[in-house]
Design an enzyme around this catalytic site. Structure first.
Site, PDB file in Angstrom:
ATOM      1  CB  SER A   1      -4.526  -7.201  -6.039  1.00 12.39           C
ATOM      2  OG  SER A   1      -5.715  -7.766  -5.173  1.00 12.39           O
TER       3      SER A   1
ATOM      4  CE1 TYR B   1      -2.132 -11.356  -3.428  1.00 14.48           C
ATOM      5  CE2 TYR B   1      -4.522 -11.290  -2.846  1.00 14.48           C
ATOM      6  CZ  TYR B   1      -3.406 -10.725  -3.526  1.00 14.48           C
ATOM      7  OH  TYR B   1      -3.681  -9.539  -4.122  1.00 14.48           O
ATOM      8  CB  SER B   2      -4.016 -12.135   3.923  1.00 11.83           C
ATOM      9  OG  SER B   2      -4.811 -11.478   4.864  1.00 11.83           O
ATOM     10  CG  ASN B   3      -6.944  -8.960  -0.480  1.00 12.47           C
ATOM     11  OD1 ASN B   3      -6.459  -8.415  -1.294  1.00 12.47           O
ATOM     12  ND2 ASN B   3      -7.758 -10.178  -0.368  1.00 12.47           N
TER      13      ASN B   3
ATOM     14  N   GLY C   1      -4.868  -8.558 -10.699  1.00  8.33           N
ATOM     15  CA  GLY C   1      -5.743  -7.623  -9.731  1.00  8.33           C
ATOM     16  C   GLY C   1      -7.116  -7.855 -10.328  1.00  8.33           C
TER      17      GLY C   1
END
Length: 404
Positions: free
Chosen positions: A108, A212-214, A353
Site C-alpha cells: 500500500s 480503510y478501503s482498497n 504496505g
C-alpha cells in the site's frame, strides 16, 4: 491491506494486512549485515541519534524471534544514506545473506504514488478534489454523485473494501491453498473488482466516517486513466519514477516477477512451505502493486515532502488529515503517526504496505530531510505488532524522541 486485519494488528500494521500471508518456518539464518555510510570515502559514520549496533541488533532480534525470515532497513538524512542493514536468509534452506539494497513488494505504499499523481492532475486543473467521482467516471459507482475524489484518497467514501471478500484474500487453509495453486497467477480487472465491491452495502454514507478501503484506490487508478488516457502505472512511472531516477522501482500491471536482486517470500500451508514470491499483482492494482527498494522509497519521500513533486497547495491538501479511530491520522494517500503504541518519536509522515508475506514501512519528517525505511518478510505471529513497532522505532527515530 484490509482494515479488518489492520485493526487486529495495530496502527503500524495499517495497510499491511489482508494480503500479508503467513510464512514458512525460517531456515538457518545468515549473519546480519550492516553498513554505516558517511560523506567521503573511508570516513567514519557520525550520525546524530543513529546507533548502528543497536539498529542491527533489532533487525537480528526480529528474525530470531520467528516473526520474519528476513528484514532490511535504511536511514537517510539530507539525501545521504547514513545507515543500512539486513538480517535473515534471502532463500530458504541456504545461508545466502539478504541484500540491503534489494527490491521487494511495497504493497500500500503504492497508494502514496497514486495519490501524488492524482494531486499533480489537480495542480494541472484536470481534476478537482471536491468534485464528485461521477463527473469523471459516470456510472462506475452507485453513489458516484455523492463521493468526491478527496473522499477516495482519504478513505472517507464508505466504499466496501473488496479485499474483505474471500474471493480476493483467502481466509482459511482451503482458500490459501487455492490461491497458491491458481489464484495468484490470475489477472484481475480493477473495473470488475470495483463493480463487485459496489454490490455490497457501503460502510457509511460518503463523508460520514473513516474506513480503510482498497477499493478507493482502484477507483483512483481508473480516474487517472480516464483523465490522462494512460494507465495509472504509466502515469506513476512517467511522472515520478523516471524523473526521480528510481531505478529499483516499478509499477507492474500483471507481471509476477520481481526483477533485480530480492529475497524470497514463503506461504505456509498445512503440507509445508511454498515459495510465493512470484504472484500477479493486478489484485492490488493502484492500491498496492508496486515494487521498490529502501533507497528508492527514501528518495521518493524526500522529493515529495520537499515539494519537488507537488506544488505547495497540493502538498498542503495531501497533509490535511482526518482521524481514523486507530490512533493514526490519514491524509490523501499518506499516514501521519504521532507518538503512539510505543513509538517514541513523531510526528512521522509516510505509509505502510504489505502484500502476501512482504511488508514495508516508509516514514520520515514533514520537510523531507530524514527517512526511515523498513522491509520485512513476516510470519504473521500474534505479537507481530509489538515486534514491528520496535523495528520501526529503531529505524525511524533518533532515539531521543525526535522525528525521523
Amino acid at each position: 491491506m484490509s482494515r479488518r486485519a489492520a485493526t487486529r494488528a495495530g496502527v503500524l500494521m495499517l495497510a499491511t494486512a489482508g494480503l500479508v500471508g503467513t510464512l514458512a518456518p525460517q531456515a538457518p539464518a545468515a549473519p546480519a549485515t550492516t553498513t554505516a555510510v558517511a560523506p567521503g570515502a573511508g570516513a567514519p559514520a557520525r550520525v546524530t541519534g543513529v546507533d548502528p549496533a543497536e539498529r542491527l541488533r533489532v533487525l537480528r532480534t526480529v528474525v530470531d524471534s520467528g516473526a520474519a525470515t528476513w528484514d532490511m532497513a535504511r536511514i537517510v538524512e539530507g539525501g545521504r544514506t547514513v545507515w543500512k542493514g539486513a538480517a535473515g536468509t534471502a532463500v530458504r534452506g541456504t545461508g545466502r545473506q539478504v541484500d540491503p539494497d534489494g527490491r521487494f513488494r511495497i504493497g500500500s505504499i503504492t497508494k502514496t504514488f497514486t495519490a501524488t499523481v492524482v494531486l499533480q492532475l489537480v495542480g494541472e486543473g484536470r481534476i478537482t478534489l471536491d468534485e464528485p467521482v461521477e463527473t469523471y467516471l459516470p456510472g462506475v459507482l452507485p453513489d458516484g454523485d455523492r463521493i468526491t475524489v478527496r473522499q477516495l484518497l482519504n478513505h472517507t467514501s464508505g466504499l466496501y473494501d473488496y479485499t474483505d471478500d474471500p474471493r480476493y484474500v483467502p481466509v482459511d487453509d482451503a482458500g490459501l491453498a487455492r490461491w497458491v495453486r491458481t489464484d495468484r497467477w490470475r489477472t484481475y480487472s480493477a473495473a470488475t473488482m470495483v463493480a463487485e465491491a459496489s454490490e455490497r452495502a457501503p460502510h457509511f454514507p460518503p463523508g460520514q466516517g473513516w474506513r480503510y478501503s482498497n477499493t478507493n484506490y482502484l477507483v483512483a487508478g481508473m480516474l487517472v486513466q480516464r483523465v490522462t488516457g494512460r494507465t495509472w502505472n504509466q502515469e506513476v512511472e512517467r511522472r515520478i519514477v523516471h524523473p526521480l531516477r528510481l531505478r529499483d522501482t516499478s509499477m507492474p500491471s500483471a507481471s509476477p516477477l520481481i526483477r533485480g536482486p530480492h529475497a524470497r517470500n514463503y506461504t505456509r500451508l498445512p503440507s509445508g512451505p511454498v515459495d510465493t514470491t512470484e504472484l500477479n499483482p493486478s489484485v492490488a492494482g493502484a492500491g498496492g502493486a508496486g515494487v521498490s527498494s529502501t533507497a528508492d522509497l527514501a528518495r521518493f519521500h524526500s522529493a515529495l515532502f520537499r515539494g519537488t513533486l507537488l506544488r505547495p497547495a497540493e502538498l498542503t491538501e495531501m497533509k490535511r488529515t482526518v482521524p481514523t479511530g486507530l490512533g493514526v491520522r490519514y491524509g490523501l494517500g499518506i499516514q501521519r503517526l504521532d507518538s503512539l503504541d510505543g513509538l517514541g518519536c513523531g510526528p512521522l509522515w509516510g505509509h505502510a504496505g504489505g502484500i502476501h508475506g512482504s511488508a514495508a514501512y516508509l516514514f520520515g519528517d514533514a520537510d523531507g530531510h530524514r527517512q526511515g525505511v523498513t522491509a520485512v518478510s513476516l510470519y504473521g505471529r500474534a505479537d507481530t505488532n509489538a515486534i514491528v513497532t520496535r523495528l520501526n522505532e529503531a529505524v525511524a527515530c533518533t532515539g531521543k524522541g525526535g522525528a525521523a
